[in-house]
Scaffold this active site. Structure first.
Site, PDB file in Angstrom:
ATOM      1  CG  HIS A  89      -1.996   1.050   1.107  1.00  0.00           C
ATOM      2  ND1 HIS A  89      -1.746   2.370   1.373  1.00  0.00           N
ATOM      3  CD2 HIS A  89      -3.297   0.978   0.714  1.00  0.00           C
ATOM      4  CE1 HIS A  89      -2.859   3.070   1.168  1.00  0.00           C
ATOM      5  NE2 HIS A  89      -3.815   2.247   0.764  1.00  0.00           N
ATOM      6  CD  GLU A 158      -5.362   1.536  -3.260  1.00  0.00           C
ATOM      7  OE1 GLU A 158      -6.547   1.673  -2.958  1.00  0.00           O
ATOM      8  OE2 GLU A 158      -4.449   1.484  -2.422  1.00  0.00           O
TER       9      GLU A 158
HETATM   10  C1  PEP Z   1      -6.766   3.390   0.015  1.00  0.00           C
HETATM   11  O1  PEP Z   1      -6.032   3.947   0.818  1.00  0.00           O
HETATM   12  O2  PEP Z   1      -6.576   2.209  -0.296  1.00  0.00           O
HETATM   13  C2  PEP Z   1      -7.867   4.165  -0.551  1.00  0.00           C
HETATM   14  C3  PEP Z   1      -8.335   3.790  -1.693  1.00  0.00           C
HETATM   15  O3  PEP Z   1      -8.293   5.255   0.179  1.00  0.00           O
HETATM   16  P1  PEP Z   1      -9.487   6.257  -0.226  1.00  0.00           P
HETATM   17  O4  PEP Z   1     -10.649   5.425  -0.699  1.00  0.00           O
HETATM   18  O5  PEP Z   1      -9.787   7.018   1.016  1.00  0.00           O
HETATM   19  O6  PEP Z   1      -8.968   7.132  -1.322  1.00  0.00           O
END
Ligand code: PEP
Length: 235
Positions: A89, A158
């Site tokens: 992450h 992400e």
């Molecule tokens: C995450 O940290 O995996 C994430 C997607 O956070 P958010 O949905 O708050 O952007």
């Protein structure tokens, strides 16, 4: 079938996690369409014995047990029958300064024990501003050393600039990156994460190449996460 995962990060206590997950599990009973994961903080890990969802760990050290102060290892996860873990992450890479080497070490260790691994990759704003090729080569670097043929691997794309900002990547940004990643990843499920909310869930899940979502802030309140699940039903 879509994969919908909730990352609690450093939110919820053991008590509130128990309440949240119990209610969520009950509400999911007729919803066989999605595969649902919840990643509570490690102090709030619950036995992975719910009917309609899977509990995973946000982090563990690649060791059975031993001397790594402040970490938990395989033995602590096995006590709860946990066999799902998040690795890579961006908050761990950026804040805790986890290197690609430690991500690889974790991946290889938990793979050896047959864990389902949600492995996260994502570029920062500067890299995004340098164009799609820069983004793709950065993402490639975060996949270096990871066995992308592992059958219990799920990748989460992400973009760091979309995490926790309230501003998701646009559908065309997501589609561009996912279509390229899909060429490399083949059948490995590919999630999107970054400011997914109830009102953009359907649009994001309808993008070709998006097999699910990893949700942070909008999943911490049960009503909001249930709306996300509801909106993902027809996707
Ligand atoms: C995450 O940290 O995996 C994430 C997607 O956070 P958010 O949905 O708050 O952007």
């Amino acid at each position: 079938m879509k994969i919908i995962a909730s990352n609690f990060k450093t939110n919820h206590t053991r008590k509130s996690t128990q309440e949240f997950i119990t209610k969520l599990d009950e509400s999911l009973s007729q919803d066989s369409n999605n595969r649902v994961f919840v990643f509570p903080p490690n102090t709030a890990l619950l036995e992975d014995s719910f009917k309609n969802l899977t509990i995973g760990s946000q982090n563990a050290y690649p060791i059975e047990s031993g001397s790594v102060t402040g970490e938990i290892g395989l033995n602590q996860l096995q006590e709860f029958n946990i066999n799902t873990i998040l690795i890579g992450h961006s908050e761990r890479r950026e804040i805790i300064k986890e290197s690609q080497e430690i991500c690889i070490e974790k991946f290889n260790f938990f793979k050896q024990y047959g864990f389902t691994i949600i492995y996260c990759i994502g570029e920062n704003l500067k890299t995004k501003q340098n164009g799609l090729d820069s983004t793709l080569s950065f993402l490639e670097s975060e996949l270096l050393g990871i066995d992308i043929n592992y059958d219990k691997l799920i990748i989460a794309y992400e973009p760091i600039w979309a995490i926790g900002t309230g501003v998701s990547a646009t559908c065309s940004d997501i589609e561009n990156v996912h279509s390229k990643l899909k060429q490399k990843l083949g059948k490995i499920p590919l999630l999107y994460g970054g400011s997914v909310k109830p009102d953009n869930t359907k649009d994001i899940l309808s993008i070709s190449g998006v097999d699910g979502i990893l949700v942070g802030s909008a999943s911490w309140e049960l009503g909001s996460f249930c709306k996300i699940l509801e909106n993902s039903k027809e996707c």
